[in-house]
Design a protein around this motif. Structure first.
Motif, PDB file in Angstrom:
ATOM      1  N   VAL A   1      -8.634   7.320   6.216  1.00 60.63           N
ATOM      2  CA  VAL A   1      -9.176   6.767   4.398  1.00 60.63           C
ATOM      3  C   VAL A   1      -9.796   5.404   4.932  1.00 60.63           C
ATOM      4  O   VAL A   1     -11.092   5.586   4.005  1.00 60.63           O
ATOM      5  CB  VAL A   1      -8.669   7.056   3.216  1.00 60.63           C
ATOM      6  CG1 VAL A   1      -9.135   6.353   2.023  1.00 60.63           C
ATOM      7  CG2 VAL A   1      -8.051   9.130   2.996  1.00 60.63           C
ATOM      8  N   LEU A   2      -8.769   4.608   4.883  1.00 63.23           N
ATOM      9  CA  LEU A   2      -9.268   3.449   5.561  1.00 63.23           C
ATOM     10  C   LEU A   2     -10.162   3.263   6.397  1.00 63.23           C
ATOM     11  O   LEU A   2     -11.855   2.451   5.957  1.00 63.23           O
ATOM     12  CB  LEU A   2      -7.967   2.627   5.526  1.00 63.23           C
ATOM     13  CG  LEU A   2      -6.471   2.120   4.669  1.00 63.23           C
ATOM     14  CD1 LEU A   2      -5.701   1.243   5.134  1.00 63.23           C
ATOM     15  CD2 LEU A   2      -7.464   1.667   3.389  1.00 63.23           C
TER      16      LEU A   2
ATOM     17  N   THR B   1      -3.165   7.969   5.460  1.00 61.56           N
ATOM     18  CA  THR B   1      -4.108   6.908   4.863  1.00 61.56           C
ATOM     19  C   THR B   1      -4.955   5.642   6.009  1.00 61.56           C
ATOM     20  O   THR B   1      -6.308   5.538   5.360  1.00 61.56           O
ATOM     21  CB  THR B   1      -2.466   5.484   4.859  1.00 61.56           C
ATOM     22  OG1 THR B   1      -1.942   6.093   3.937  1.00 61.56           O
ATOM     23  CG2 THR B   1      -2.626   4.339   4.548  1.00 61.56           C
TER      24      THR B   1
ATOM     25  N   LEU C   1       1.028  -0.672  -0.226  1.00 64.30           N
ATOM     26  CA  LEU C   1      -0.113   0.033  -0.112  1.00 64.30           C
ATOM     27  C   LEU C   1       0.876   1.250  -0.024  1.00 64.30           C
ATOM     28  O   LEU C   1       0.474   2.170  -0.960  1.00 64.30           O
ATOM     29  CB  LEU C   1      -0.929  -0.020   1.217  1.00 64.30           C
ATOM     30  CG  LEU C   1      -1.903   1.009   1.023  1.00 64.30           C
ATOM     31  CD1 LEU C   1      -2.879   1.036   0.072  1.00 64.30           C
ATOM     32  CD2 LEU C   1      -2.854   1.248   2.479  1.00 64.30           C
ATOM     33  N   ASP C   2       2.085   1.337   0.987  1.00 67.96           N
ATOM     34  CA  ASP C   2       2.913   2.382   0.856  1.00 67.96           C
ATOM     35  C   ASP C   2       3.496   2.989  -0.223  1.00 67.96           C
ATOM     36  O   ASP C   2       3.991   3.797  -0.626  1.00 67.96           O
ATOM     37  CB  ASP C   2       3.796   2.131   2.297  1.00 67.96           C
ATOM     38  CG  ASP C   2       3.235   2.445   2.913  1.00 67.96           C
ATOM     39  OD1 ASP C   2       2.193   2.761   3.211  1.00 67.96           O
ATOM     40  OD2 ASP C   2       4.135   1.612   4.392  1.00 67.96           O
TER      41      ASP C   2
ATOM     42  N   TRP D   1       2.987   1.451  -3.552  1.00 69.01           N
ATOM     43  CA  TRP D   1       1.076   2.411  -4.171  1.00 69.01           C
ATOM     44  C   TRP D   1       1.131   3.826  -4.195  1.00 69.01           C
ATOM     45  O   TRP D   1       0.978   4.230  -5.179  1.00 69.01           O
ATOM     46  CB  TRP D   1       0.000   1.475  -4.010  1.00 69.01           C
ATOM     47  CG  TRP D   1      -0.656   1.972  -5.098  1.00 69.01           C
ATOM     48  CD1 TRP D   1      -2.523   2.577  -4.766  1.00 69.01           C
ATOM     49  CD2 TRP D   1      -1.142   1.762  -6.665  1.00 69.01           C
ATOM     50  NE1 TRP D   1      -2.822   2.875  -5.463  1.00 69.01           N
ATOM     51  CE2 TRP D   1      -2.537   2.176  -7.129  1.00 69.01           C
ATOM     52  CE3 TRP D   1      -0.273   1.432  -7.546  1.00 69.01           C
ATOM     53  CZ2 TRP D   1      -2.865   2.348  -8.003  1.00 69.01           C
ATOM     54  CZ3 TRP D   1      -0.979   1.291  -8.676  1.00 69.01           C
ATOM     55  CH2 TRP D   1      -2.220   1.979  -9.285  1.00 69.01           C
ATOM     56  N   ILE D   2       1.270   4.404  -2.629  1.00 61.71           N
ATOM     57  CA  ILE D   2       0.982   5.550  -2.344  1.00 61.71           C
ATOM     58  C   ILE D   2       1.907   6.252  -3.171  1.00 61.71           C
ATOM     59  O   ILE D   2       1.380   7.272  -3.714  1.00 61.71           O
ATOM     60  CB  ILE D   2       0.266   5.191  -1.111  1.00 61.71           C
ATOM     61  CG1 ILE D   2      -0.549   5.112  -0.942  1.00 61.71           C
ATOM     62  CG2 ILE D   2       0.142   7.017  -0.854  1.00 61.71           C
ATOM     63  CD1 ILE D   2      -1.606   4.800   0.722  1.00 61.71           C
TER      64      ILE D   2
ATOM     65  N   PRO E   1       3.320  12.147  -0.497  1.00 63.68           N
ATOM     66  CA  PRO E   1       2.876  10.530   0.928  1.00 63.68           C
ATOM     67  C   PRO E   1       1.990  11.518   1.667  1.00 63.68           C
ATOM     68  O   PRO E   1       1.876   9.784   2.636  1.00 63.68           O
ATOM     69  CB  PRO E   1       3.305   9.154   0.456  1.00 63.68           C
ATOM     70  CG  PRO E   1       4.207   9.675  -0.855  1.00 63.68           C
ATOM     71  CD  PRO E   1       4.435  11.134  -1.020  1.00 63.68           C
TER      72      PRO E   1
ATOM     73  N   VAL F   1      -1.684  12.177   2.222  1.00 62.69           N
ATOM     74  CA  VAL F   1      -2.304  10.610   2.626  1.00 62.69           C
ATOM     75  C   VAL F   1      -2.524  10.414   4.060  1.00 62.69           C
ATOM     76  O   VAL F   1      -1.627   9.698   4.359  1.00 62.69           O
ATOM     77  CB  VAL F   1      -1.609   9.545   1.844  1.00 62.69           C
ATOM     78  CG1 VAL F   1      -2.946   9.180   1.782  1.00 62.69           C
ATOM     79  CG2 VAL F   1      -1.394  10.662   0.319  1.00 62.69           C
TER      80      VAL F   1
END
Length: 82
Positions: free
Chosen positions: A27-28, A24, A4-5, A7-8, A19, A22
């Motif tokens: 959002v999750l 994360t 995930l990291d 990808w971000i 990044p 973000v």
């Protein structure tokens, strides 16, 4: 670095977003609340709607909390019929 990291980082670079900007976890967490309390496909669509709102000047954390509150209080009865 998690997938995930990574990808971000890659998507952020493509879109010109650091990044570190973000949230994360938020959002999750929001996605989980929408998926479990409203409907699964609502999770990515809600994230997109928040992105639009932020792009138009909304505070990111405030937008997430507003949508999270809606999801947590969702009963389906909030929708008015025309």
């Amino acid at each position: 670095m998690s997938d995930l990291d990574a990808w971000i980082k890659v998507v952020g670079a493509e879109l010109g977003i650091d990044p570190a900007e973000v949230p994360t976890g938020a959002v999750l967490g929001l996605a989980k609340d929408v998926a479990h309390n409203v409907v699964r496909p609502g999770a990515p669509v809600s994230a997109y709607l928040i992105g639009l709102a932020v792009g138009r000047g909304a505070d990111p954390a405030e937008a997430v909390e507003k949508v999270r509150a809606l999801a947590l209080g969702w009963s389906g009865e909030q929708v008015e019929t025309a």
